[in-house]
Design a protein around this motif. Sequence first.
Motif, PDB file in Angstrom:
ATOM      1  N   GLU A 112     -10.044  10.608  65.591  1.00  0.00           N
ATOM      2  CA  GLU A 112      -9.499  10.687  64.239  1.00  0.00           C
ATOM      3  C   GLU A 112      -9.660   9.333  63.563  1.00  0.00           C
ATOM      4  O   GLU A 112      -9.121   8.327  64.033  1.00  0.00           O
ATOM      5  CB  GLU A 112      -8.021  11.085  64.271  1.00  0.00           C
ATOM      6  CG  GLU A 112      -7.551  11.565  62.917  1.00  0.00           C
ATOM      7  CD  GLU A 112      -6.029  11.605  62.803  1.00  0.00           C
ATOM      8  OE1 GLU A 112      -5.549  11.678  61.656  1.00  0.00           O
ATOM      9  OE2 GLU A 112      -5.325  11.549  63.832  1.00  0.00           O
ATOM     10  N   CYS A 113     -10.460   9.327  62.506  1.00  0.00           N
ATOM     11  CA  CYS A 113     -10.721   8.085  61.799  1.00  0.00           C
ATOM     12  C   CYS A 113      -9.726   7.958  60.655  1.00  0.00           C
ATOM     13  O   CYS A 113      -9.699   8.781  59.746  1.00  0.00           O
ATOM     14  CB  CYS A 113     -12.149   8.087  61.272  1.00  0.00           C
ATOM     15  SG  CYS A 113     -12.548   6.559  60.436  1.00  0.00           S
ATOM     16  N   ALA A 114      -8.882   6.919  60.716  1.00  0.00           N
ATOM     17  CA  ALA A 114      -7.808   6.802  59.735  1.00  0.00           C
ATOM     18  C   ALA A 114      -8.293   6.163  58.440  1.00  0.00           C
ATOM     19  O   ALA A 114      -7.794   6.488  57.362  1.00  0.00           O
ATOM     20  CB  ALA A 114      -6.660   5.983  60.311  1.00  0.00           C
ATOM     21  N   GLU A 146     -15.684  12.769  63.750  1.00  0.00           N
ATOM     22  CA  GLU A 146     -14.538  13.653  63.947  1.00  0.00           C
ATOM     23  C   GLU A 146     -14.986  15.068  64.303  1.00  0.00           C
ATOM     24  O   GLU A 146     -14.374  15.742  65.115  1.00  0.00           O
ATOM     25  CB  GLU A 146     -13.671  13.689  62.674  1.00  0.00           C
ATOM     26  CG  GLU A 146     -12.893  12.403  62.446  1.00  0.00           C
ATOM     27  CD  GLU A 146     -12.011  12.440  61.192  1.00  0.00           C
ATOM     28  OE1 GLU A 146     -12.211  13.341  60.355  1.00  0.00           O
ATOM     29  OE2 GLU A 146     -11.144  11.558  61.059  1.00  0.00           O
ATOM     30  N   GLY A 152     -13.435   7.314  49.102  1.00  0.00           N
ATOM     31  CA  GLY A 152     -12.665   7.379  50.332  1.00  0.00           C
ATOM     32  C   GLY A 152     -12.663   6.082  51.118  1.00  0.00           C
ATOM     33  O   GLY A 152     -11.854   5.909  52.021  1.00  0.00           O
TER      34      GLY A 152
END
Lengths: 613, 214
Positions: free
Chosen positions: B197-199, B190, B58
């Motif tokens: 919100e971590c993109a 989060e 990720g």
Amino acid sequence: MDKRLEKQLLKVQKPASYTGGEPGSVVKEKETVDIRFAFCFPDKYEIGMSHLGMKILYSLINARADAWCERVFAPQDDMEQLMRAGGFPLFGLESGEPIRDFDVIGFTLMYELCYTNVLNMLDLAGLPVRSKDRKNLSPLVVAGGPCVCNAEPMADFFDLCMLGDGEEVMNELLDLYKAYKAKNASKAEFLEAASHIKGIYVPSLYDVSYNEDHTIRAVTPLKSAPARVEKRNVADLDHIFFPDNFVVPYTEVVFDRATHEIFRGCIRGCRFCQAGFIYRPIREKSPEVISEQSRALCEATGYDELSLCSLSSSDYTHIKELLEQLLSWTEPQQINIALPSLRIDNFDKELLDRLSAVRKSGLTFAAEAGTQRLRDVINKNITEEDILSTSREAFSGGRTAVKMYFMLGLPTETDDDVKGIAELAQKIVNEYYRNPDKPKGKGVQVSVSASNFVPKPFTPFQWEPQDTYEEFIRKQDYLRACITTRKAALSCHTPKVSALEGVFARGDRHIGDAIEYAWRHGCTFDSWEDHFDYDKWLDAFAATGIDPAFYANRRRSYDEILPWDHLNYGIDKKFLIREAEKAKHAETTPHCRIQCAGCGANKLNGGHCDARR
Amino acid sequence: MRDVRLVFSKLGLLRFVSHLDLNRAVLRCIRRTDIPIWYTEGFNPHPYVTFALPLPLGAESVNDVMDIRVVGDIKNREIMEKLNAVLPEGLRITDCRNPVNKIRELTSAEYLFFFSEATDLADVKTIIDGGALTTEKPGKSHGRKVMKTVNLLEEIHAVSFDDAAKTMTIRLPAGSTKNVNPISLAEELEKTNGGIECALVRRTNLYTDNGKFI
């Protein structure tokens, strides 16, 4: 891929199987192509990416400047939930764009129990599952693969099927599609024209009528469709397209290696084996071409394993030359050669030692039946002495494990034949202990795997009743009781799965209703134990008025019109009847190189057959 | 025979390719070149490749490091060019040099967290300043598998924020003795505050106790 879906991708198992971008994957400018093709494999990525046929056709379509082929696999549950919840339609891995906007959607049917996945994938794409509800020419939904030899259960869902070898017919189909798309032709106009291409079967152009006893009265071609559709046959494997590159997956897949098909067809004529008949006639590829193409493939992919595949590989006439040519470049490059179905009894010892991959693999016998009588019935020309002497040799070479494959429910089987399986396993165990050089302190392990016989179209057993679920269970229990040694471990296939296969394999167009019903009630991935739900299928048959026993457990007469009789795979029905009768008397037929049995498949090849050179 | 340090970046969709899968892909890419690579001498010989620090699924990375071993005469620049010619999109060698540090000297890594437009960076700061954010991770106790609770913020080497770019740069323990998974940190942030919100998470640098890992 949609950025919003990408953001959630870490929530699913094996996210890399949905992203594409693997080495070898083909990305084109979509504005530059006329045909966008979605090659759909109705199972998981790890299965589909192991499939040679898909790799061949993927490269073949992408070799055309006017077409772009992308891969699509059945999303697993977690991914499907994300897609359905967010309204993300099924997309091609290369572009990430919805396949419902593509020109052609092609499925490969490897196995009957993937049928619900086909429907689910069409639905995920946002398309109606039935051919008649898709009014436009595009997307055209087509199918190929071994199961289309009886495409009838899926006939209502596909616009057309490609029978036989795909390499030539695919290009002809795409050329025709391009021409008809350019002149804005209707789907009906296109399908009628396509039915004139050899090997293309358009189910909607055949009307099937039934007798009162539900057997088929007649199959009538409509418009200008041919009365019988002959499968496509590639005459010369040396000059047919073969890819110079594979898509090399990131995640682990079942078969992650370079693969080369050394011949098509089979000379053996085992009477239960559909592949042994529908891929006839036998056609060999020459050692030089295999070696040269394999070398290019290994260089392009970086694979360190090369697998030579075919039915019964040891029947390849130039196996020694081939291995010598291959080893001349694979050894220095540290590439292993795998020969998955090699008989080691008649093989050059020195050569065998150089095949390290063969050394590592286990010893496996596909004896299929426990007694000589039953092996003669199914024409499996392997004797008990063959099995015992090969075991003896393997044990003296230091092996301690043997795997054996059998089938329960073969025609004419009695309890003595079932017991024979246990006795054969015991004899192999005894053979181990008779060996003076056996490794100290090590026992032998004989794994006995018993699957359940499913009669298949285009085999001499296509008229035979399949054992019922209860009979399979009884035989399995009996076999378990017969095995007294702890050195033999028995594993059995679940008869529920086999019973369902039995219905699909010889089903007619009525089965399609049950498939759709079962899918609408939650059946997908039926070939996976964690998904398979037999009760739902029984509900589906009941709800659609289908008696599974009519398809699976009924003996057909030779003069009954079978659902696949209008498809011509080159095998004469008279030959199949001859073989069926010989089976009843436990009479064997020698393999094709000893004596031609007159199957008729040489007619597909202009009268030529490699077995009679 | 000598070791060569390849500095690489792994970006875009390649962040979904796991460490083991990347390892296999790199082996195959090396085999596609004519770089005179040294093969391991075990039962199953393969090109020798070692990654400095596995990257969690990720996350992207730049200035990431892998070492390979070559035999014979080849220039570093040549190795880089040959590899870049065969690497898939998203994977690039950005430098090729002779190793200075040993991989076991690596002790921390710097990460760049990208937050969504809607995220209030002050919320992130509050949590980070609090110094406590726990997560469950699988571990072992007396030989049995158990879930262990760990504090992701126990040790922060450095942290800074860029309000305009909505990013946080944070240096956390990394390596074989103590390692903080930045994806777990993003998930816990989060979870703790629904507004965060971590993109994207990108690893930007590797460090030893004495400075940058070179």
